[in-house]
Design an enzyme around this catalytic site. Structure first.
Site, PDB file in Angstrom:
ATOM      1  N   CYS A   6       0.794  -1.227   0.000  1.00  0.00           N
ATOM      2  CA  CYS A   6       0.000   0.000   0.000  1.00  0.00           C
ATOM      3  C   CYS A   6       0.826   1.278   0.000  1.00  0.00           C
ATOM      4  O   CYS A   6       0.517   2.208  -0.727  1.00  0.00           O
ATOM      5  CB  CYS A   6      -0.951  -0.003   1.188  1.00  0.00           C
ATOM      6  SG  CYS A   6      -2.379  -1.043   0.881  1.00  0.00           S
ATOM      7  N   HIS A  90      -6.066   3.166   1.681  1.00  0.00           N
ATOM      8  CA  HIS A  90      -4.834   2.492   2.072  1.00  0.00           C
ATOM      9  C   HIS A  90      -4.407   2.834   3.490  1.00  0.00           C
ATOM     10  O   HIS A  90      -4.849   3.806   4.078  1.00  0.00           O
ATOM     11  CB  HIS A  90      -3.701   2.827   1.090  1.00  0.00           C
ATOM     12  CG  HIS A  90      -3.127   4.192   1.282  1.00  0.00           C
ATOM     13  ND1 HIS A  90      -2.096   4.447   2.160  1.00  0.00           N
ATOM     14  CD2 HIS A  90      -3.436   5.369   0.715  1.00  0.00           C
ATOM     15  CE1 HIS A  90      -1.799   5.732   2.116  1.00  0.00           C
ATOM     16  NE2 HIS A  90      -2.604   6.320   1.253  1.00  0.00           N
ATOM     17  N   CYS A  91      -3.561   1.975   3.993  1.00  0.00           N
ATOM     18  CA  CYS A  91      -2.805   2.246   5.210  1.00  0.00           C
ATOM     19  C   CYS A  91      -1.375   1.864   4.863  1.00  0.00           C
ATOM     20  O   CYS A  91      -0.987   1.961   3.691  1.00  0.00           O
ATOM     21  CB  CYS A  91      -3.371   1.496   6.415  1.00  0.00           C
ATOM     22  SG  CYS A  91      -3.607  -0.283   6.213  1.00  0.00           S
ATOM     23  N   GLN A  92      -0.598   1.450   5.806  1.00  0.00           N
ATOM     24  CA  GLN A  92       0.786   1.130   5.484  1.00  0.00           C
ATOM     25  C   GLN A  92       0.904  -0.153   4.670  1.00  0.00           C
ATOM     26  O   GLN A  92       1.615  -0.210   3.674  1.00  0.00           O
ATOM     27  CB  GLN A  92       1.611   1.034   6.765  1.00  0.00           C
ATOM     28  CG  GLN A  92       3.090   1.080   6.521  1.00  0.00           C
ATOM     29  CD  GLN A  92       3.862   1.127   7.816  1.00  0.00           C
ATOM     30  OE1 GLN A  92       3.552   0.390   8.750  1.00  0.00           O
ATOM     31  NE2 GLN A  92       4.861   1.982   7.877  1.00  0.00           N
ATOM     32  N   GLY A  94      -2.152  -2.228   4.038  1.00  0.00           N
ATOM     33  CA  GLY A  94      -3.454  -2.615   3.493  1.00  0.00           C
ATOM     34  C   GLY A  94      -4.093  -3.792   4.202  1.00  0.00           C
ATOM     35  O   GLY A  94      -4.936  -4.471   3.630  1.00  0.00           O
TER      36      GLY A  94
END
Length: 147
Positions: A6, A90-92, A94
């Site tokens: 991500c 997203h995050c870091q 996913g």
């Protein structure tokens, strides 16, 4: 969400444009090593609209205060330009924060229960919201059932 790392997708404007992404929802906004340090200024001139949620992937973090906001952002993004919007949530990695927000969106906007929603998302990709986020999603499930 796409099955790529991500952080690397979120920072690859050329790839986002190739994927025709119109909106970004960063569910790990911040400037520490555990966050993805992008913001609206990162996407200036790209045509991509940015939104950020400053979340941490720990069980005691109250992500539920962002469920409605996240669902609203996703719904607005998808409705963009005559329902031709495409949002990259997203995050870091996913795996936890962004998955929980997408699940909350499906529960709130499509009235799916938490179990069906988790199963549906897991059919598409590997996810694992932390225990605290799962508990918060179960509380949301109880609230959605009452409405």
């Amino acid at each position: 969400m796409y099955p790529l790392y991500c952080r690397s997708v979120a920072t690859n404007v050329k790839l986002l444009q190739q994927l025709r992404v119109t909106h970004i929802l960063n569910v790990t906004e911040g400037d520490s090593y555990i966050h993805v340090n992008t913001g609206a200024e990162y996407y200036v001139g790209t045509g991509i609209i940015y939104h950020g949620i400053p979340a941490n992937d720990v069980g005691y973090f109250d992500l539920s205060v962002y469920f409605e906001e996240g669902a609203d952002i996703i719904a607005q993004a998808l409705a963009y330009n005559g329902d031709r919007g495409k949002v990259y949530v997203h995050c870091q990695k996913g795996y936890s924060h962004s998955a929980a927000i997408v699940i909350a969106y499906l529960m709130l906007r499509h009235k799916l229960d938490v179990q069906a929603t988790l199963a549906t998302v897991r059919e598409k990709r590997e996810i694992g919201p932390n225990d605290g986020f799962l508990y918060q999603l179960c509380q949301l499930n109880d609230r959605v059932k009452k409405d």
